[in-house]
Design an enzyme around this catalytic site. Structure first.
Site, short mmCIF file in Angstrom:
data_model
loop_
_atom_site.label_atom_id
_atom_site.label_comp_id
_atom_site.label_asym_id
_atom_site.label_seq_id
_atom_site.Cartn_x
_atom_site.Cartn_y
_atom_site.Cartn_z
N LYS A 139 -3.24 -6.59 -16.96
CA LYS A 139 -3.26 -5.13 -16.78
C LYS A 139 -2.55 -4.44 -17.94
O LYS A 139 -1.81 -5.10 -18.70
CB LYS A 139 -2.55 -4.78 -15.46
N ARG A 159 5.54 -1.20 -1.24
CA ARG A 159 4.76 -0.50 -2.25
C ARG A 159 3.31 -0.40 -1.81
O ARG A 159 2.82 0.66 -1.51
CB ARG A 159 4.93 -1.23 -3.59
N TYR A 171 15.11 16.65 -36.21
CA TYR A 171 14.95 17.84 -35.36
C TYR A 171 16.22 18.14 -34.58
O TYR A 171 16.92 17.22 -34.16
CB TYR A 171 13.81 17.62 -34.37
N MET A 185 7.74 12.53 -33.32
CA MET A 185 6.46 12.03 -32.81
C MET A 185 5.92 10.88 -33.67
O MET A 185 5.45 9.88 -33.16
CB MET A 185 5.43 13.17 -32.76
#
Ligand SMILES: *Cc1c(COP(=O)(O)O)cnc(C)c1O
Length: 368
Positions: free
Chosen positions: A38, A136, A264, A313
């Site tokens: 997965k 779950r 930043y 980013m």
């Protein structure tokens, strides 16, 4: 292995073979091996990984969602595929692609039988999931008679396996909880075998279950993280080989004076003359902002360079004041020596999360 000239995730298929064989050596010869692929095979590449495991003779695959199984089928994977968490909206597609659903509550059981009947299926293989403490997904033991009555009333589907999932198989402090899950599972299995009138396969172990609970391997085990090289313990990590290495390069070096800031929001302020290196990998590539401000690090010329300021980013900056390096030098984010699990720990997370976060933008390179 060549030096990285851009950000790449190198995937070592030899290490994958090693891990598969190591995990298989823990099983008795009749126990089947399901490989969990997965989330793009934990961030590596579901297709290439599945192809390689198919060559090695794996018995089953599992994915979380139907879409992941469809991708494998469209790329020629023939081995049976269990879909762990399918949604009814995709049941038709699931059947069209010969995928096998995990049925985990009355609603999905009923809807799957409806779709299978409409499509004139006979004995379509399904897997019944029980909750034994993870809380779950899964039926409860008290649902066994209901499940059996639904299944005995149709010949469109047939139970291939009954399974459950351990909540803390890696944690030795939770041994009695885990043993209790295993006992509950055994009791459920006996009960359902009786009301179905035959014996489906049983499975409950993930990687740490395989390593820590040999008495609970039953008919099949489901391994994910171990195949990718992590055993959730220092001892087991030594025997497994991480299959992927995330590498990059120094794009630029900056020399900055005391009180100048980096990145930043001026997230980092130099306390004296310092040197920083800018690396072309950022949060869009899977290095979360959590790793910023000194939490995470990369390796440059065998030394740890902490991330300074905020992760951007598309890039991040590291402190290389005390590291001899130049533009173009290779950067290791993680590899078989500098493990992803260590980097993950620096941000209070786990190998699973950092591996599966490596985004599509990062080029994958395969080594045999
Ligand atoms: C993801 C998953 C696994 C694999 O677990 P690992 O710890 O990676 O081996 C096994 N079973 C189920 C139900 C899962 O969701």
């Amino acid at each position: 292995m060549s030096k990285a000239q851009e950000t790449v995730l190198e995937i070592n298929l030899g290490a994958l073979s090693h891990n598969f064989n190591y995990l298989k050596s823990k099983l008795n010869p009749n126990t089947k091996f399901l490989a969990v692929v997965k989330a793009f095979a934990y961030g590596s590449d579901a297709i290439r990984i599945a192809e390689h495991l198919e060559e090695l003779g794996v018995d089953y695959f599992a994915v979380a969602y139907v879409k992941e199984g469809v991708l494998l089928r469209e790329n020629g994977i023939k081995t049976p595929i269990l879909v762990l968490h399918p949604q009814p909206v995709n049941f038709k597609s699931l059947i069209d692609h010969c995928l096998e659903p995990s049925l985990y509550n009355a609603k999905v059981l009923k809807e799957f039988i409806d779709v299978a009947e409409k499509q004139n299926q006979k004995n379509y293989p399904v897997h019944i999931k029980f909750n034994t403490g993870l809380n779950r997904l899964g039926f409860w033991e008290s649902d066994v008679d209901y499940i059996s009555s639904q299944l005995n009333a149709t010949n469109s589907v047939k139970v291939k396996s009954v399974f459950s999932h351990l909540a803390a198989s890696e944690d030795i402090n939770e041994k009695s909880f885990t043993e209790n899950q295993i006992n509950t599972f055994q009791s459920i299995s006996k009960h359902i075998e009786k009301s179905l009138g035959f014996k489906p396969w049983l499975h409950i172990c993930n990687t740490s279950g395989v390593l820590n609970y040999p008495e609970a391997h039953f008919d099949m085990v489901r391994c994910g993280i171990g195949l990718y090289g992590f055993g959730n313990s220092g001892e087991e990590d030594k025997k497994l080989k991480p299959i992927s290495s995330l590498k990059s390069i120094i794009s630029q070096i900056h020399k900055i004076e005391k009180d100048e800031t980096v990145g930043y929001n001026r997230g980092y302020k130099a306390s004296g003359f310092e040197k920083t290196a800018t690396i072309p990998i950022g949060h869009a590539d899977g290095i979360s902002r959590i790793y910023g401000n000194g939490n995470g690090f990369v390796i440059i010329n065998n030394q740890k360079a902490p991330i300074v300021g905020n992760v951007c980013m598309d890039m991040l900056m590291v402190n290389v004041t005390n590291i001899e390096c130049k533009e173009g030098d290779e950067v290791i984010v993680f590899d078989s020596n500098n493990k992803a699990s260590d980097l993950a720990e620096s941000a209070h997370t786990i190998s699973y999360e950092i591996l599966t976060a490596i985004s599509n933008r990062v080029k994958r390179l395969y080594i045999k």
